[in-house]
Every structure is written in structure tokens, then in C-alpha cells.
Design a protein around this motif. Structure first.
Motif, PDB file in Angstrom:
ATOM      1  N   GLU A 157      -8.993  19.280   7.714  1.00 27.21           N
ATOM      2  CA  GLU A 157      -9.418  19.806   9.008  1.00 27.21           C
ATOM      3  C   GLU A 157     -10.898  20.167   8.920  1.00 27.21           C
ATOM      4  OE1 GLU A 157      -8.469  23.623  11.966  1.00 27.21           O
ATOM      5  OE2 GLU A 157      -7.141  23.151  10.271  1.00 27.21           O
ATOM      6  N   SER A 158     -11.712  19.636   9.819  1.00 28.47           N
ATOM      7  CA  SER A 158     -13.140  19.919   9.798  1.00 28.47           C
ATOM      8  C   SER A 158     -13.418  21.334  10.294  1.00 28.47           C
ATOM      9  CB  SER A 158     -13.897  18.906  10.671  1.00 28.47           C
ATOM     10  OG  SER A 158     -13.614  19.143  12.047  1.00 28.47           O
ATOM     11  N   SER A 159     -14.630  21.790  10.110  1.00 33.16           N
ATOM     12  CA  SER A 159     -15.007  23.127  10.575  1.00 33.16           C
ATOM     13  C   SER A 159     -14.887  23.237  12.092  1.00 33.16           C
ATOM     14  CB  SER A 159     -16.436  23.461  10.139  1.00 33.16           C
ATOM     15  OG  SER A 159     -17.346  22.477  10.649  1.00 33.16           O
ATOM     16  N   GLY A 160     -14.951  22.118  12.771  1.00 30.75           N
ATOM     17  CA  GLY A 160     -14.802  22.120  14.222  1.00 30.75           C
ATOM     18  C   GLY A 160     -13.362  21.992  14.678  1.00 30.75           C
ATOM     19  N   GLY A 161     -12.429  21.872  13.733  1.00 27.31           N
ATOM     20  CA  GLY A 161     -11.011  21.809  14.071  1.00 27.31           C
ATOM     21  C   GLY A 161     -10.452  20.404  14.197  1.00 27.31           C
ATOM     22  N   THR A 162     -11.250  19.381  13.917  1.00 28.64           N
ATOM     23  CA  THR A 162     -10.782  17.998  14.001  1.00 28.64           C
ATOM     24  C   THR A 162      -9.923  17.654  12.788  1.00 28.64           C
ATOM     25  OG1 THR A 162     -12.780  17.337  15.203  1.00 28.64           O
ATOM     26  CG2 THR A 162     -11.481  15.575  14.194  1.00 28.64           C
ATOM     27  N   ILE A 163      -8.797  17.007  13.024  1.00 31.39           N
ATOM     28  CA  ILE A 163      -7.895  16.622  11.945  1.00 31.39           C
ATOM     29  C   ILE A 163      -8.199  15.189  11.530  1.00 31.39           C
ATOM     30  CG2 ILE A 163      -5.495  16.376  11.227  1.00 31.39           C
ATOM     31  CD1 ILE A 163      -6.364  19.238  11.917  1.00 31.39           C
ATOM     32  N   ASN A 164      -8.370  14.990  10.225  1.00 30.88           N
ATOM     33  CA  ASN A 164      -8.639  13.657   9.688  1.00 30.88           C
ATOM     34  C   ASN A 164      -7.596  13.309   8.635  1.00 30.88           C
ATOM     35  OD1 ASN A 164     -11.334  13.121  10.997  1.00 30.88           O
ATOM     36  ND2 ASN A 164     -11.852  14.987   9.870  1.00 30.88           N
ATOM     37  N   ALA A 165      -7.079  12.093   8.703  1.00 29.96           N
ATOM     38  CA  ALA A 165      -6.125  11.597   7.706  1.00 29.96           C
ATOM     39  C   ALA A 165      -6.644  10.266   7.192  1.00 29.96           C
ATOM     40  CB  ALA A 165      -4.742  11.439   8.313  1.00 29.96           C
ATOM     41  N   VAL A 166      -6.874  10.189   5.870  1.00 26.82           N
ATOM     42  CA  VAL A 166      -7.493   9.001   5.278  1.00 26.82           C
ATOM     43  C   VAL A 166      -6.673   8.558   4.066  1.00 26.82           C
ATOM     44  CG1 VAL A 166      -9.575   8.044   4.226  1.00 26.82           C
ATOM     45  CG2 VAL A 166      -9.775   9.791   6.009  1.00 26.82           C
ATOM     46  N   TYR A 167      -6.462   7.260   3.947  1.00 26.44           N
ATOM     47  CA  TYR A 167      -5.709   6.698   2.820  1.00 26.44           C
ATOM     48  C   TYR A 167      -6.669   6.290   1.704  1.00 26.44           C
ATOM     49  CZ  TYR A 167      -3.131   3.276   0.026  1.00 26.44           C
ATOM     50  OH  TYR A 167      -2.581   2.574  -1.024  1.00 26.44           O
ATOM     51  N   PHE A 168      -6.335   6.718   0.461  1.00 28.82           N
ATOM     52  CA  PHE A 168      -7.067   6.303  -0.721  1.00 28.82           C
ATOM     53  C   PHE A 168      -6.105   5.525  -1.624  1.00 28.82           C
ATOM     54  CE2 PHE A 168      -9.182  10.130   0.783  1.00 28.82           C
ATOM     55  CZ  PHE A 168     -10.516   9.746   0.766  1.00 28.82           C
ATOM     56  N   GLU A 169      -6.613   4.519  -2.300  1.00 29.80           N
ATOM     57  CA  GLU A 169      -5.731   3.642  -3.072  1.00 29.80           C
ATOM     58  C   GLU A 169      -5.195   4.288  -4.332  1.00 29.80           C
ATOM     59  OE1 GLU A 169      -7.561  -0.056  -3.933  1.00 29.80           O
ATOM     60  OE2 GLU A 169      -7.446  -0.790  -1.876  1.00 29.80           O
ATOM     61  N   TYR A 170      -5.870   5.306  -4.840  1.00 30.82           N
ATOM     62  CA  TYR A 170      -5.446   5.869  -6.120  1.00 30.82           C
ATOM     63  C   TYR A 170      -4.661   7.155  -5.919  1.00 30.82           C
ATOM     64  CZ  TYR A 170      -8.733   2.383  -7.642  1.00 30.82           C
ATOM     65  OH  TYR A 170      -9.377   1.200  -7.828  1.00 30.82           O
ATOM     66  N   GLY A 171      -4.001   7.619  -6.987  1.00 33.90           N
ATOM     67  CA  GLY A 171      -3.104   8.767  -6.912  1.00 33.90           C
ATOM     68  C   GLY A 171      -3.801  10.064  -6.660  1.00 33.90           C
ATOM     69  N   VAL A 172      -2.971  11.105  -6.491  1.00 31.82           N
ATOM     70  CA  VAL A 172      -3.488  12.440  -6.203  1.00 31.82           C
ATOM     71  C   VAL A 172      -4.235  12.951  -7.416  1.00 31.82           C
ATOM     72  CG1 VAL A 172      -2.844  14.794  -5.587  1.00 31.82           C
ATOM     73  CG2 VAL A 172      -1.546  12.878  -4.696  1.00 31.82           C
ATOM     74  N   ALA A 179       0.823  -1.212   0.000  1.00 34.60           N
ATOM     75  CA  ALA A 179       0.000   0.000   0.000  1.00 34.60           C
ATOM     76  C   ALA A 179       0.857   1.261   0.000  1.00 34.60           C
ATOM     77  CB  ALA A 179      -0.924   0.003   1.215  1.00 34.60           C
ATOM     78  N   LYS A 180       2.050   1.182   0.592  1.00 31.26           N
ATOM     79  CA  LYS A 180       2.926   2.362   0.619  1.00 31.26           C
ATOM     80  C   LYS A 180       3.488   2.713  -0.763  1.00 31.26           C
ATOM     81  CE  LYS A 180       4.589   2.023   5.401  1.00 31.26           C
ATOM     82  NZ  LYS A 180       5.732   1.707   6.278  1.00 31.26           N
ATOM     83  N   MET A 181       3.300   1.820  -1.734  1.00 30.20           N
ATOM     84  CA  MET A 181       3.872   2.047  -3.049  1.00 30.20           C
ATOM     85  C   MET A 181       2.990   2.897  -3.942  1.00 30.20           C
ATOM     86  SD  MET A 181       5.447  -1.776  -3.694  1.00 30.20           S
ATOM     87  CE  MET A 181       6.156  -1.355  -5.280  1.00 30.20           C
ATOM     88  N   TYR A 182       1.757   3.155  -3.561  1.00 34.70           N
ATOM     89  CA  TYR A 182       0.855   3.934  -4.415  1.00 34.70           C
ATOM     90  C   TYR A 182      -0.234   4.555  -3.545  1.00 34.70           C
ATOM     91  CZ  TYR A 182      -2.097  -0.204  -3.935  1.00 34.70           C
ATOM     92  OH  TYR A 182      -2.834  -1.234  -3.421  1.00 34.70           O
ATOM     93  N   GLY A 183      -1.082   5.356  -4.165  1.00 37.48           N
ATOM     94  CA  GLY A 183      -2.193   5.940  -3.438  1.00 37.48           C
ATOM     95  C   GLY A 183      -1.854   7.267  -2.781  1.00 37.48           C
ATOM     96  N   CYS A 184      -2.788   7.719  -1.956  1.00 34.15           N
ATOM     97  CA  CYS A 184      -2.669   9.048  -1.365  1.00 34.15           C
ATOM     98  C   CYS A 184      -3.269   9.069   0.026  1.00 34.15           C
ATOM     99  CB  CYS A 184      -3.389  10.063  -2.264  1.00 34.15           C
ATOM    100  SG  CYS A 184      -3.483  11.729  -1.583  1.00 34.15           S
ATOM    101  N   ILE A 185      -2.587   9.723   0.944  1.00 32.42           N
ATOM    102  CA  ILE A 185      -3.120   9.993   2.279  1.00 32.42           C
ATOM    103  C   ILE A 185      -3.574  11.448   2.286  1.00 32.42           C
ATOM    104  CG2 ILE A 185      -2.598  10.130   4.742  1.00 32.42           C
ATOM    105  CD1 ILE A 185      -0.343   8.057   4.195  1.00 32.42           C
ATOM    106  N   THR A 186      -4.858  11.673   2.408  1.00 33.43           N
ATOM    107  CA  THR A 186      -5.405  13.027   2.391  1.00 33.43           C
ATOM    108  C   THR A 186      -5.654  13.498   3.820  1.00 33.43           C
ATOM    109  OG1 THR A 186      -6.471  12.649   0.246  1.00 33.43           O
ATOM    110  CG2 THR A 186      -7.289  14.491   1.569  1.00 33.43           C
ATOM    111  N   VAL A 187      -5.154  14.674   4.135  1.00 38.75           N
ATOM    112  CA  VAL A 187      -5.274  15.221   5.488  1.00 38.75           C
ATOM    113  C   VAL A 187      -6.105  16.497   5.416  1.00 38.75           C
ATOM    114  CG1 VAL A 187      -4.051  15.888   7.579  1.00 38.75           C
ATOM    115  CG2 VAL A 187      -2.946  14.358   5.934  1.00 38.75           C
TER     116      VAL A 187
END
Length: 263
Positions: free
Chosen positions: A248-263, A238-246
Motif C-alpha cells: 500500500e503506497s503512502s497515498g493509499g493505493t494498493i499494488n500487487a506485483v508478481y515476481f518470479e522468485y520465492g519469498v 507461473a502459478k507453480m513458483y514465485g511471489c505476488i507482493t501486495v
């Protein structure tokens, strides 16, 4: 009465001169105890040159030696950082110096690379992106910076660069060696240059996966730490491809999510 006061003043000045002369004789600097922490061949060579310059302070007065002059001598070598300077009476000066580690490479208009440390200081220039310890430094792309050896990097994108330094503090909480994991960082300015909400950092990891960090001027250190946590949770494939998108919500919560496809 006035004559007596003048004679008293002259005597006082002479006394101070005698005391100063005595201190200079008694407290003459005879030894510079310089301790260097280096990790590269170039650093060792520069340490030898700097030690000779520091030895030049011997023979003067320990009492009247200005530590700021010693610091300025070290500062002539941008790849070194002063950790401590102190006088050890009566005859010794103790100096502790550490070689600065390079982190980023920034390609300048003349095609050379400015090597920048983790504190944002330009340490040296080179015609190729090769660090003092071998391998490449993290390449900065699409940043508009002014760089000068021994100075903090600034320029049009100074605030984004300052945020990037904070981001790597966040990575440092999770990653032991950022250069072993990160290949390059791109700055992408959105449709409104004055609105950081439309901008992002795209961080290319060594294996291939990218980290897309939105609104990098807000909570960037926390965002980087979250991204690094997700990165470490990925399997080798999984580290060889895809994108981790980071984000910030309107309430200030930080979210980091991995998607399998490129940017």
C-alpha cells in the motif's frame, strides 16, 4: 370502595388466567417444520439428532414458546447456523438450519486441530486436518489463538485473525472456492510487534506461488482482491513458483506485483 377494588383486581387476574389457559389449549404446538441444508455425512447425522430435540417443543404452547430457547437448542450444534425461526399459528414452528462450512485448521498445543469457519467460529476439533467434505482445511501457521468449540477464535493474535477473515472476503470476490486455491497462511510479525507495518501474511497457494501481503491490518480485503486478480492472470507454469507482493503506497493505493522468485 377498597373491597370493590380488590375484588375487581382478583377478577381481572382470574380472567387473564382463563385467557392464558385457553390460548394454551387452542394454540398447542403440534408440529416442528425443520428444514436442514447439509453437505456432509456428519451433518446429516447431526441433523437427525437435532430434529428429535426440536420435536421436543411439541405439546407446549405456541403462544408462550420462546424462540430464544429454540435458537439455544440449535446452538448446541456448533456446525449448524440458524437461518430463520418463526411461529406459524396456530400449531407450527418453522426452523431453517444450515451446516457451516469449515475453512481453516489451527493446530492447538495438544496437537489436535481446531476447525474454524469463515466467520471465525470454532466448529469442532480433530486429531487430523481433514474437513467434513474431504481434503484439508487451510492451515494457519504462527498465529497465537485461543479456540473453544462454538466460540469465536480470539487470543493474542485476534486482530490479525479478524483481518484474515476480511482478507478471505476479498478472495471470495475472485475465487469461487478459497480452499481449492489456498493451502496455508502464515503470520509473520516484524521487528516491532506493535507496528503492523512490519508484519505480513504469507499465503501459500495450492500450485506453489505465494502471496506476500504487507501491513495486513490496513485495507486487507482490497489487498486480497488485488492479489487474487494477479493470481488468476498468471499462466499455469507461473502459478507453480514465485511471489505476488501486495503493498500500500503512502497515498493509499494498493499494488500487487508478481515476481518470479520465492519469498
Amino acid at each position: 370502595m377498597k373491597k370493590a377494588l380488590i375484588m375487581t383486581s382478583v377478577a381481572f387476574v382470574l380472567l387473564l388466567a382463563v385467557i392464558a389457559a385457553g390460548l394454551n389449549v387452542i394454540f398447542t404446538l403440534t408440529y416442528v417444520d425443520a428444514s436442514f441444508s447439509t453437505f456432509s455425512a456428519q451433518g446429516e447425522e447431526e441433523a437427525e439428532k437435532l430434529k428429535k430435540e426440536l420435536d421436543g417443543f411439541t405439546g407446549g404452547s405456541t403462544t408462550f414458546l420462546r424462540l430464544s430457547d429454540v435458537r439455544e437448542t440449535v446452538n448446541k450444534y456448533p456446525c449448524f447456523r440458524v437461518e430463520s425461526i418463526k411461529k406459524k399459528f396456530p400449531k407450527t414452528l418453522e426452523v431453517t438450519v444450515t451446516e457451516r462450512a469449515e475453512l481453516f485448521a489451527y493446530e492447538t498445543a495438544d496437537g489436535n486441530y481446531a476447525m474454524i469457519g469463515s466467520d471465525g467460529t470454532c466448529l469442532r476439533t480433530s486429531d487430523e486436518n481433514v474437513s467434513r467434505t474431504g481434503g484439508e482445511n487451510i492451515l494457519l501457521k504462527n498465529f497465537n489463538l485461543d479456540v473453544s468449540i462454538g466460540k469465536q477464535a480470539g487470543g493474542e493474535d485476534e486482530r490479525y485473525f479478524a483481518a484474515l477473515l476480511d482478507a478471505f472476503k476479498g478472495f471470495g470476490q475472485i475465487l469461487n472456492d478459497a480452499k481449492a486455491n489456498v493451502r496455508g497462511v502464515s503470520l509473520r510479525i516484524g521487528g516491532n510487534p506493535n507496528n503492523p507495518l512490519t508484519s505480513l501474511f504469507v499465503i501459500e497457494m495450492q500450485e506453489g506461488v505465494a502471496i506476500e501481503m504487507n501491513n495486513p491490518l490496513s485495507k486487507v480485503e482490497e489487498k486480497a482482491a488485488k492479489a487474487a486478480e494477479v493470481y488468476y492472470s498468471l499462466g499455469d507454469i507461473a502459478k507453480m513458483y514465485g511471489c505476488i507482493t501486495v503493498t500500500e503506497s503512502s497515498g493509499g493505493t494498493i499494488n500487487a506485483v508478481y515476481f518470479e522468485y520465492g519469498v
